[in-house]
Scaffold this active site. Structure first.
Site, PDB file in Angstrom:
ATOM      1  CB  CYS A  82      -0.969   0.031   1.183  1.00  0.00           C
ATOM      2  SG  CYS A  82      -2.170   1.383   1.043  1.00  0.00           S
ATOM      3  CB  CYS A 200      -2.632   3.639  -6.574  1.00  0.00           C
ATOM      4  SG  CYS A 200      -3.874   2.749  -5.590  1.00  0.00           S
TER       5      CYS A 200
END
Length: 262
Positions: A82, A200
């Site tokens: 993440c 991302c």
């Protein structure tokens, strides 16, 4: 004939549906090039549904538990999947996180190097010599600004960016990667050294990354591709995999930075 099997561990947000798809896809494709290698994939999850500072901070607190769980499986390398959770914790936090989570694996008797997707993105850009980049993120504008600030604090200038303003993490994972081709073309890439197609790990991009790279004529990376690059480095393997862009072409090989104390 299979020579060795490598166990790949990933710490993922509970709503992430992409890293357990793209990392295996990259390394499975590599197996066709290196038939003496095999990879298995193992995950532990941290609760997170919406990409907000509050949920990201709470989620990061779960990462120590995940590192312990994965070290029970004696994985060979561990990735914290993440990017924005790490970057939201302040400049340089990827180093703090990597070292702390590595210590958890040592304490559990299953020492494994830890890479973060945030640190891997910086390392990947540095490996290809990119000093000026453009970035596509799915985040809301404030989080995109924070990501840009983090990247620039590491010495890489962000000359253009697009924020897709998707807050729900499941919706990020459902974003059609084919749309990234047109989005990439809308950026001003005239002065950049590379394009970050997805800053991302949840926004899919691997399927179109080679096509975008061909279209823009410059190196194109993603957080997932950079994470795979760093995992291969930590495993002591050549940084090559097909259809994953310039970074995994085999042209960029560095000595792994093994600064984690045993």
């Amino acid at each position: 004939m299979v020579g060795r099997t490598f166990r790949i561990g990933q710490i993922v947000p509970s709503s992430n549906t992409t890293m357990e798809t793209e990392i295996p896809a990259i390394l499975r494709a590599r197996e066709a090039m290196r038939p003496d290698e095999r990879f298995t994939f193992h995950s532990s999850r941290m609760r997170m549904k919406k990409v907000t500072r509050e949920e990201l901070a709470a989620m990061d607190g779960d990462s120590d538990r995940c590192a312990l769980e994965l070290s029970d499986a004696r994985v060979d390398v561990m990735g914290y999947a993440c990017l924005v959770a790490i970057m939201s914790m302040g400049h340089g936090y990827h180093r703090t996180s990597q070292q702390r989570l590595h210590r958890r694996t040592v304490e559990n008797g299953g020492a494994a190097p830890v890479v973060t997707s945030a640190g891997a993105l910086i390392d990947g850009l540095q490996a290809i010599g990119a000093r000026k980049v453009a970035v596509i993120t799915p985040y809301m504008q404030p989080l995109t600004a924070m990501v840009v600030d983090y990247i620039e604090a590491e010495g890489v200038s962000v000359l253009d960016r697009i924020s897709l303003q998707i807050e729900d993490n499941l919706a990020v994972g459902r974003h059609d990667p084919a749309k990234l081709i047109g989005i990439a073309k809308s950026l001003d890439l005239s002065q950049v050294d590379a394009l970050v197609l997805s800053a991302c790990v949840q926004m899919p991009s691997l399927a179109v990354l080679p096509a975008v790279e061909d279209a823009v004529g410059k190196p194109v990376v993603s957080a997932a591709v950079c994470t795979a690059f760093r995992m291969l480095e930590e495993l002591g393997l050549e940084t090559i995999a097909p259809d994953a862009g310039a970074l995994l072409s085999g042209r960029y090989t560095r000595q792994p930075a093994r600064a984690m104390a045993q």
